[in-house]
Design a protein around this motif. Structure first.
Motif, PDB file in Angstrom:
ATOM      1  N   MET A  74      94.554  54.114  62.697  1.00  0.00           N
ATOM      2  CA  MET A  74      95.497  54.185  61.923  1.00  0.00           C
ATOM      3  C   MET A  74      95.403  52.966  60.771  1.00  0.00           C
ATOM      4  N   ASP A  75      95.362  53.026  59.524  1.00  0.00           N
ATOM      5  CA  ASP A  75      95.783  51.804  58.602  1.00  0.00           C
ATOM      6  C   ASP A  75      96.936  50.950  58.800  1.00  0.00           C
ATOM      7  N   GLU A  76      97.107  49.636  58.672  1.00  0.00           N
ATOM      8  CA  GLU A  76      98.248  48.917  58.742  1.00  0.00           C
ATOM      9  C   GLU A  76      98.431  48.353  57.394  1.00  0.00           C
ATOM     10  N   LEU A  77      99.673  48.335  57.058  1.00  0.00           N
ATOM     11  CA  LEU A  77     100.041  47.516  56.006  1.00  0.00           C
ATOM     12  C   LEU A  77     100.647  46.209  56.156  1.00  0.00           C
ATOM     13  N   LYS A  78     100.140  45.179  55.942  1.00  0.00           N
ATOM     14  CA  LYS A  78     100.692  43.811  56.293  1.00  0.00           C
ATOM     15  C   LYS A  78     101.352  43.301  55.344  1.00  0.00           C
ATOM     16  N   ILE A  79     102.656  42.916  55.522  1.00  0.00           N
ATOM     17  CA  ILE A  79     103.476  42.357  54.389  1.00  0.00           C
ATOM     18  C   ILE A  79     103.691  40.879  54.860  1.00  0.00           C
ATOM     19  N   SER A  80     103.057  40.187  54.063  1.00  0.00           N
ATOM     20  CA  SER A  80     103.194  38.751  54.423  1.00  0.00           C
ATOM     21  C   SER A  80     104.582  38.147  53.810  1.00  0.00           C
ATOM     22  N   ARG A  81     104.934  37.022  54.428  1.00  0.00           N
ATOM     23  CA  ARG A  81     106.220  36.396  54.161  1.00  0.00           C
ATOM     24  C   ARG A  81     105.949  35.676  52.932  1.00  0.00           C
ATOM     25  N   ARG A  82     107.046  36.059  52.171  1.00  0.00           N
ATOM     26  CA  ARG A  82     107.048  35.147  50.479  1.00  0.00           C
ATOM     27  C   ARG A  82     107.298  33.659  50.870  1.00  0.00           C
ATOM     28  N   THR A  83     106.920  32.855  50.004  1.00  0.00           N
ATOM     29  CA  THR A  83     107.526  31.521  49.950  1.00  0.00           C
ATOM     30  C   THR A  83     109.323  31.471  49.744  1.00  0.00           C
ATOM     31  N   GLU A  84     109.800  30.471  50.126  1.00  0.00           N
ATOM     32  CA  GLU A  84     111.178  30.483  50.023  1.00  0.00           C
ATOM     33  C   GLU A  84     111.510  30.046  48.809  1.00  0.00           C
ATOM     34  N   PRO A  85     112.271  30.768  47.866  1.00  0.00           N
ATOM     35  CA  PRO A  85     112.593  30.414  46.361  1.00  0.00           C
ATOM     36  C   PRO A  85     113.689  29.230  46.706  1.00  0.00           C
ATOM     37  N   VAL A  86     113.396  28.261  45.971  1.00  0.00           N
ATOM     38  CA  VAL A  86     114.485  27.114  45.686  1.00  0.00           C
ATOM     39  C   VAL A  86     114.798  27.042  44.348  1.00  0.00           C
ATOM     40  N   MET A  87     116.215  26.303  44.122  1.00  0.00           N
ATOM     41  CA  MET A  87     116.890  26.410  43.047  1.00  0.00           C
ATOM     42  C   MET A  87     116.697  24.886  42.316  1.00  0.00           C
ATOM     43  N   PHE A  88     116.355  24.614  41.099  1.00  0.00           N
ATOM     44  CA  PHE A  88     116.287  23.249  40.550  1.00  0.00           C
ATOM     45  C   PHE A  88     116.752  23.454  39.030  1.00  0.00           C
TER      46      PHE A  88
END
Length: 60
Positions: A1-15
């Motif tokens: 079975m093929d797997e779909l890896k969902i990587s964690r996105r970087t945390e957005p910050v406000m400035f």
């Protein structure tokens, strides 16, 4: 079975930044023309530019 890896996105910050009005107007026009948010376009531009800066003695 093929797997779909969902990587964690970087945390957005406000400035906050101060820019010339002409730069703001450029990104507003670009956002309308591309149907993207100004925030997304500025993020893309900053990400692109980070590898282009040179500091005396080498890259950052």
């Amino acid at each position: 079975m093929d797997e779909l890896k969902i990587s964690r996105r970087t945390e957005p910050v406000m400035f906050t930044i101060r820019i010339d009005r002409s730069v703001l107007e450029f990104y507003d026009r670009l956002a309308r023309a591309t149907n993207r948010s100004r925030n997304e376009l500025l993020g893309l531009a900053l990400d692109y530019a980070k590898d282009k800066f040179l500091v005396e003695g080498g890259r950052v």
